[in-house]
Design a protein around this motif. Structure first.
Motif, PDB file in Angstrom:
ATOM      1  N   LEU A 143       0.465  10.713 -16.513  1.00 44.64           N
ATOM      2  CA  LEU A 143       1.455  10.554 -14.918  1.00 44.64           C
ATOM      3  C   LEU A 143       2.899  10.535 -14.747  1.00 44.64           C
ATOM      4  N   SER A 144       2.827  11.924 -15.792  1.00 40.75           N
ATOM      5  CA  SER A 144       4.263  12.411 -16.136  1.00 40.75           C
ATOM      6  C   SER A 144       4.919  13.484 -14.503  1.00 40.75           C
ATOM      7  N   ASN A 145       3.510  13.923 -14.002  1.00 37.56           N
ATOM      8  CA  ASN A 145       3.790  14.508 -12.669  1.00 37.56           C
ATOM      9  C   ASN A 145       3.767  13.700 -11.148  1.00 37.56           C
ATOM     10  N   VAL A 146       4.089  12.071 -11.646  1.00 39.29           N
ATOM     11  CA  VAL A 146       4.321  11.437 -10.503  1.00 39.29           C
ATOM     12  C   VAL A 146       5.713  11.067 -10.753  1.00 39.29           C
ATOM     13  N   ASP A 147       6.070  10.911  -9.103  1.00 39.13           N
ATOM     14  CA  ASP A 147       7.608  10.205  -8.883  1.00 39.13           C
ATOM     15  C   ASP A 147       7.801   8.849  -9.542  1.00 39.13           C
ATOM     16  N   ARG A 148       9.182   8.977 -10.894  1.00 44.31           N
ATOM     17  CA  ARG A 148       8.798   7.698 -11.892  1.00 44.31           C
ATOM     18  C   ARG A 148       8.811   6.881 -11.297  1.00 44.31           C
ATOM     19  N   ALA A 149       9.494   6.716  -9.574  1.00 43.96           N
ATOM     20  CA  ALA A 149       9.544   5.247  -9.221  1.00 43.96           C
ATOM     21  C   ALA A 149       7.983   4.547  -8.607  1.00 43.96           C
ATOM     22  N   TYR A 150       7.096   5.739  -9.465  1.00 49.91           N
ATOM     23  CA  TYR A 150       5.491   5.467  -8.675  1.00 49.91           C
ATOM     24  C   TYR A 150       4.907   4.821  -9.904  1.00 49.91           C
ATOM     25  N   GLN A 151       4.957   5.722 -11.225  1.00 47.26           N
ATOM     26  CA  GLN A 151       4.530   5.799 -12.456  1.00 47.26           C
ATOM     27  C   GLN A 151       3.981   4.219 -12.598  1.00 47.26           C
ATOM     28  N   GLY A 152       4.842   2.929 -12.465  1.00 50.29           N
ATOM     29  CA  GLY A 152       4.032   1.816 -12.581  1.00 50.29           C
ATOM     30  C   GLY A 152       2.750   1.685 -12.073  1.00 50.29           C
ATOM     31  N   ILE A 153       3.678   1.181 -11.011  1.00 51.52           N
ATOM     32  CA  ILE A 153       2.408   0.814 -10.146  1.00 51.52           C
ATOM     33  C   ILE A 153       1.323   1.501 -10.475  1.00 51.52           C
ATOM     34  N   VAL A 154       1.513   2.801  -9.746  1.00 54.72           N
ATOM     35  CA  VAL A 154       0.393   3.992 -10.095  1.00 54.72           C
ATOM     36  C   VAL A 154      -0.534   3.068 -11.824  1.00 54.72           C
ATOM     37  N   ALA A 155       0.266   3.331 -12.658  1.00 56.12           N
ATOM     38  CA  ALA A 155      -0.327   2.527 -14.205  1.00 56.12           C
ATOM     39  C   ALA A 155      -1.075   1.332 -13.677  1.00 56.12           C
ATOM     40  N   SER A 156       0.003   0.459 -13.437  1.00 57.76           N
ATOM     41  CA  SER A 156      -0.762  -1.282 -12.855  1.00 57.76           C
ATOM     42  C   SER A 156      -2.447  -1.124 -12.402  1.00 57.76           C
ATOM     43  N   THR A 157      -2.485  -0.614 -10.843  1.00 58.98           N
ATOM     44  CA  THR A 157      -3.312  -0.491 -10.554  1.00 58.98           C
ATOM     45  C   THR A 157      -4.450  -0.120 -10.753  1.00 58.98           C
ATOM     46  N   ILE A 158      -4.326   1.755 -12.039  1.00 57.27           N
ATOM     47  CA  ILE A 158      -5.463   2.320 -12.279  1.00 57.27           C
ATOM     48  C   ILE A 158      -5.999   0.985 -13.490  1.00 57.27           C
ATOM     49  N   LEU A 168       1.156  -1.419   0.299  1.00 58.82           N
ATOM     50  CA  LEU A 168       0.171  -0.037   0.049  1.00 58.82           C
ATOM     51  C   LEU A 168       1.167   1.028   0.234  1.00 58.82           C
ATOM     52  N   GLU A 169       1.937   1.684   0.596  1.00 61.81           N
ATOM     53  CA  GLU A 169       2.921   2.568   0.582  1.00 61.81           C
ATOM     54  C   GLU A 169       3.003   3.437  -0.515  1.00 61.81           C
ATOM     55  N   PRO A 170       3.213   2.460  -1.412  1.00 59.06           N
ATOM     56  CA  PRO A 170       3.806   3.088  -2.410  1.00 59.06           C
ATOM     57  C   PRO A 170       2.057   3.624  -3.041  1.00 59.06           C
ATOM     58  N   LEU A 224       5.004  -2.341 -18.606  1.00 58.86           N
ATOM     59  CA  LEU A 224       5.389  -4.311 -17.761  1.00 58.86           C
ATOM     60  C   LEU A 224       6.275  -4.092 -16.832  1.00 58.86           C
ATOM     61  N   GLY A 225       7.362  -2.916 -16.332  1.00 60.56           N
ATOM     62  CA  GLY A 225       8.464  -3.436 -15.902  1.00 60.56           C
ATOM     63  C   GLY A 225       8.221  -3.402 -13.912  1.00 60.56           C
ATOM     64  N   ASN A 226       7.158  -3.148 -13.839  1.00 65.13           N
ATOM     65  CA  ASN A 226       6.331  -3.092 -12.601  1.00 65.13           C
ATOM     66  C   ASN A 226       5.880  -4.250 -12.779  1.00 65.13           C
ATOM     67  N   ASP A 227       4.390  -4.325 -13.770  1.00 67.25           N
ATOM     68  CA  ASP A 227       3.475  -5.520 -13.744  1.00 67.25           C
ATOM     69  C   ASP A 227       3.380  -6.139 -15.251  1.00 67.25           C
ATOM     70  N   LYS A 228       3.820  -7.233 -15.020  1.00 65.82           N
ATOM     71  CA  LYS A 228       4.053  -8.049 -17.250  1.00 65.82           C
ATOM     72  C   LYS A 228       1.876  -8.492 -17.185  1.00 65.82           C
ATOM     73  N   GLY A 229       2.129  -8.580 -15.831  1.00 68.60           N
ATOM     74  CA  GLY A 229       0.659  -9.659 -15.812  1.00 68.60           C
ATOM     75  C   GLY A 229      -0.584  -9.066 -16.134  1.00 68.60           C
ATOM     76  N   VAL A 230      -0.639  -7.371 -16.326  1.00 70.66           N
ATOM     77  CA  VAL A 230      -1.521  -6.753 -16.240  1.00 70.66           C
ATOM     78  C   VAL A 230      -2.108  -6.615 -17.738  1.00 70.66           C
ATOM     79  N   LEU A 231      -1.154  -6.875 -18.715  1.00 70.35           N
ATOM     80  CA  LEU A 231      -0.786  -6.744 -19.981  1.00 70.35           C
ATOM     81  C   LEU A 231      -1.277  -8.225 -20.535  1.00 70.35           C
ATOM     82  N   GLU A 232      -0.307  -9.418 -19.627  1.00 71.83           N
ATOM     83  CA  GLU A 232      -1.083 -10.784 -20.358  1.00 71.83           C
ATOM     84  C   GLU A 232      -2.256 -11.256 -19.980  1.00 71.83           C
ATOM     85  N   GLN A 233      -3.154 -10.401 -19.328  1.00 67.52           N
ATOM     86  CA  GLN A 233      -4.320 -11.003 -18.952  1.00 67.52           C
ATOM     87  C   GLN A 233      -5.037  -9.692 -19.966  1.00 67.52           C
ATOM     88  N   ALA A 234      -4.851  -8.880 -20.175  1.00 66.19           N
ATOM     89  CA  ALA A 234      -5.925  -7.655 -20.858  1.00 66.19           C
ATOM     90  C   ALA A 234      -5.563  -8.562 -22.626  1.00 66.19           C
TER      91      ALA A 234
END
Length: 222
Positions: free
Chosen positions: A120-135, A91-93, A168-178
């Motif tokens: 998401l360009s104004n989101v810290d790059r460290a969190y961009q992947g997990i934010v995109a994945s969650t959305i 939850l923290e990130p 993809l670097g954060n969550d490859k599975g989301v695109l596999e499912q899609a």
């Protein structure tokens, strides 16, 4: 639509937690998160005379995170502490990204019923992947639920992801499912990258399920 019946129904609450879009939760983690969500909600509202639950203040992911962290800090049970700590770490990130705080609620109905762009360009790059994945996971699960409950009127949706290597670097599975599963629920995928060389071989294998590739002028011969 919370009431005494569904607040006390673990399966319904678990379903809601699964729709949150958090990947990689084990069974103990999911149940711990259910308890955290319920505890946070119950501390933030009351039941009226007919059993409907009334929230007195908005509840967001930061409140659930604080609840989980407090329980982790207070727990004397080693196993419980490890489970709570692992959930809090997931939850923290999302909390630190600032995107999912109460003041920035994402309306899934808006995502499904209107053309929306989330920059998401104004989101810290460290969190961009997990934010995109969650959305993406939240949208996909809501789309699946709508098709299950009301197939004739369920919406069709195009989900476009630019700079897809970050997702993809954060969550490859989301695109596999899609690509492999969610097309039957009316989801079309459009993904783009300016840097093909940034994709790993297993990333490319995921996108081999795409029906069309368009390559613009690029120095990368591969």
């Amino acid at each position: 639509n919370l009431n005494s019946e569904n607040l006390n129904n673990t399966h319904k609450t678990l379903y809601c937690v699964d729709r949150m879009g958090l990947p990689h939760l084990g069974s103990r983690q999911r149940m711990a998160l259910v308890d955290g969500v319920l505890t946070t909600l119950l501390a933030s509202g009351t039941f009226d005379e007919v059993g409907n639950f009334i929230l007195h203040s908005p509840v967001g992911i930061e409140h659930v995170f604080n609840e989980m962290h407090e329980r982790y800090s207070a727990s004397a049970n080693k196993t419980e502490s490890e489970v709570l700590a692992s959930v809090a770490s997931k939850l923290e990130p999302l909390v630190n990204s600032g995107v999912f705080l109460t003041k920035n609620f994402i309306d899934v109905k808006e995502l499904l019923n209107r053309s929306c762009v989330y920059d998401l360009s104004n989101v810290d790059r460290a969190y961009q992947g997990i934010v995109a994945s969650t959305i993406a996971r939240t949208v996909m699960r809501e789309l699946r639920a709508r098709h299950s409950n009301n197939p004739p009127n369920a919406p069709r949706l195009i989900l476009a992801v630019d700079e897809v290597q970050i997702l993809l670097g954060n969550d490859k599975g989301v695109l596999e499912q899609a690509f492999q599963e969610y097309r039957k629920f009316g989801l079309g995928m459009l993904v783009a990258t300016q840097n093909y060389s940034s994709l790993e071989n297993d990333h490319i294998s995921v996108m081999n399920n795409a029906s069309l590739f368009i390559a613009l002028s690029n120095s990368n011969r591969k």
